[in-house]
Design an enzyme around this catalytic site. Structure first.
Site, short mmCIF file in Angstrom:
data_model
loop_
_atom_site.label_atom_id
_atom_site.label_comp_id
_atom_site.label_asym_id
_atom_site.label_seq_id
_atom_site.Cartn_x
_atom_site.Cartn_y
_atom_site.Cartn_z
N GLY A 132 -5.93 -13.71 12.13
CA GLY A 132 -6.94 -13.28 11.17
C GLY A 132 -7.88 -14.43 10.86
O GLY A 132 -8.91 -14.62 11.51
N TYR B 49 0.85 -1.19 0.00
CA TYR B 49 0.00 0.00 0.00
C TYR B 49 0.89 1.26 0.00
O TYR B 49 2.12 1.15 -0.05
CB TYR B 49 -0.98 -0.05 1.18
CG TYR B 49 -1.90 -1.24 1.07
CD1 TYR B 49 -2.83 -1.32 0.03
CD2 TYR B 49 -1.79 -2.32 1.94
CE1 TYR B 49 -3.65 -2.44 -0.13
CE2 TYR B 49 -2.61 -3.45 1.80
CZ TYR B 49 -3.54 -3.49 0.76
OH TYR B 49 -4.34 -4.60 0.61
C1 LIG Z 1 -10.69 -11.25 5.36
C2 LIG Z 1 -9.33 -10.63 5.53
C3 LIG Z 1 -9.20 -9.25 5.43
C4 LIG Z 1 -7.96 -8.64 5.67
N1 LIG Z 1 -7.87 -7.29 5.71
C5 LIG Z 1 -6.72 -6.71 6.10
C6 LIG Z 1 -6.66 -5.32 6.37
O1 LIG Z 1 -7.66 -4.60 6.35
N2 LIG Z 1 -5.44 -4.81 6.68
C7 LIG Z 1 -4.30 -5.59 6.78
O2 LIG Z 1 -3.23 -5.07 7.08
N3 LIG Z 1 -4.37 -6.90 6.61
C8 LIG Z 1 -5.54 -7.49 6.30
N4 LIG Z 1 -5.61 -8.83 6.20
C9 LIG Z 1 -4.42 -9.64 6.58
C10 LIG Z 1 -4.54 -10.06 8.06
O3 LIG Z 1 -4.58 -8.94 8.92
C11 LIG Z 1 -3.39 -10.98 8.45
O4 LIG Z 1 -2.18 -10.27 8.41
C12 LIG Z 1 -3.27 -12.19 7.52
O5 LIG Z 1 -4.54 -12.75 7.25
C13 LIG Z 1 -2.36 -13.27 8.13
O6 LIG Z 1 -2.90 -13.75 9.34
P1 LIG Z 1 -3.74 -15.14 9.42
O7 LIG Z 1 -2.86 -16.22 8.84
O8 LIG Z 1 -3.99 -15.33 10.89
O9 LIG Z 1 -5.01 -14.96 8.63
C14 LIG Z 1 -6.83 -9.46 5.93
C15 LIG Z 1 -6.96 -10.84 5.98
C16 LIG Z 1 -8.21 -11.42 5.80
C17 LIG Z 1 -8.32 -12.94 5.92
#
Ligand SMILES: Cc1cc2nc3c(=O)[nH]c(=O)nc-3n(C[C@H](O)[C@H](O)[C@H](O)COP(=O)(O)O)c2cc1C
Length: 382
Positions: A324, A183
């Site tokens: 997440g 970003y």
């Molecule tokens: C549905 C969804 C939306 C996400 N939106 C964002 C966001 O708004 N900002 C961001 O920095 N990362 C976003 N991410 C990334 C998560 O914050 C996180 O870094 C990533 O999913 C890895 O963690 P996890 O393996 O526990 O899902 C998003 C991830 C998911 C699954």
């Protein structure tokens, strides 16, 4: 058992009941930047599951910096009351409300990730896509960004400060600055996407200038007793951990409290020398940043199991763990983890109306100590 994961964490005037954090997750459901009842349901449910901190999804600081039509925003004052509602619902769940602020930069004006590839992107008429240099994301159909003028840059730093003021007025306690994942702020940091020849490009010092100006601008509006996190892609194309460590040392001199350690996102391709996406794959970055800079860190990325998360905090690999997708799978993950780790009264973080019944559920299996209780499947209780 004494759990490190379920020990409190304090930073400035912000006290978290435990180290589990809801990672920001875009819902793509905002209406002209404003939250809807769907956000209330999503965040309220997550907060009731017992996390110490709940970070609201990437919320845009400038209308031109939206990633998709449905992004939340804090680009004008009348968006504050909707966010105050989100703060209330998160606090009602016993969690501390945080918000991620973002400018999507060259990843702006897109469709949600599940949209068919041939779905037209939103009309560019009132939505210029801005970036440090006019280099588009290397995927077919990506918007062509305009290189920002010095005036655009100045306005952008100002918009972060104004969004921070609105976040303060809404009642948030933590801001997470999105400077990762390709970003706007990330594209300024990277030599791959920043080819400017003015004070914002060239040397690594110059490329970090906008991020430093942004955190300084935020702090003019963000009270001293509230916490400031920065999300960094610790490794990416043409960016190594050594450069992250240098940057974090600088950010520490600008009142940044926690580094939220992620990786990649600049080109959409995997980083050449990074470990494949998998179980806890980004934890080494949180550990190295913590060890080499002394900064508190937050680990994120495929943190799945209670014992995995416990080990991360207990071994000093990170101060906080953010989840997440695991929380989408099970919004009660923190309560469940507390039970699996043998925390005394694991449901203490749940609302009374839930805790009462979950305790009774556990009492229905008197032969099983909470610390040895796994999932209540047929093999365990049959
Ligand atoms: C549905 C969804 C939306 C996400 N939106 C964002 C966001 O708004 N900002 C961001 O920095 N990362 C976003 N991410 C990334 C998560 O914050 C996180 O870094 C990533 O999913 C890895 O963690 P996890 O393996 O526990 O899902 C998003 C991830 C998911 C699954």
């Amino acid at each position: 058992m004494t759990s490190h994961l379920f020990s409190p964490f304090e930073i400035r005037g912000v006290a978290l009941r435990n180290r589990v954090v809801v990672s920001p997750m875009w819902q793509y459901l905002g209406v002209d930047g404003a939250p809807t009842v769907a956000h209330t349901v999503h965040l309220g449910r997550l907060a009731e599951g017992g996390p110490g901190l709940t970070i609201v999804e990437g919320t845009t600081v400038d209308r031109r910096g939206r990633g998709t039509v449905g992004d939340l925003g804090l680009w004008q004052d009348d968006l504050v009351p909707g966010h105050a509602g989100l703060v209330d619902i998160i606090r009602a769940g016993g969690s501390v409300p945080g918000i991620q602020l973002i400018h999507a930069g060259r990843k702006g004006r897109r469709n949600p990730p599940w949209a068919p590839e041939d779905q037209p992107v939103p009309d560019p008429a009132d939505w210029p896509v801005l970036a440090p240099s006019a280099i588009p994301v290397p995927v077919p159909g990506a918007a062509a960004p305009e290189a920002m003028s010095l005036r655009d840059i100045e306005e952008t730093a100002h918009s972060w400060a104004q969004a921070a003021r609105r976040a303060r007025d809404a009642g948030y306690d933590v801001i997470d600055v999105q400077a990762a994942h390709g970003y706007l702020l990330h594209t300024f940091l990277s030599p791959l996407t920043n080819r400017r020849t003015d004070a914002y490009g060239g040397s690594s010092h110059n490329r970090a200038r906008l991020l430093i100006e942004v955190v300084d601008a935020i702090r003019t509006e963000w009270p001293d007793d509230k916490a400031l996190f920065v999300r960094l892609s610790c490794v990416d194309v043409r960016w190594g951990l050594d450069r992250t460590v240098e940057l974090v040392r600088e950010l520490r001199c600008h009142a940044v409290d926690v580094i939220d350690c992620t990786s990649g996102g600049l080109t959409g391709r995997p980083t050449p020398d990074a470990p494949a996406v998998g179980y806890g794959y980004q934890v080494p970055y949180a550990e190295q940043v913590r060890v080499q800079t002394g900064s508190p860190t937050m680990a994120v990325g495929m943190i799945v199991h209670a014992r995995q998360a416990e080990e991360i905090v207990a071994c000093g690999r990170a101060d906080l763990v953010a989840l997440g997708r695991e929380l989408l799978h099970n919004p009660n993950w923190p309560l469940d983890a507390a039970r699996k780790l043998g925390v005394a009264d694991p449901y203490a973080a749940a609302p009374a109306r839930t805790a009462h019944w979950l305790r009774k559920r556990d009492e229905s299996f008197p032969g099983l100590a909470p610390s040895t209780m796994g999932d209540l499947d047929v093999a365990t209780v049959g």
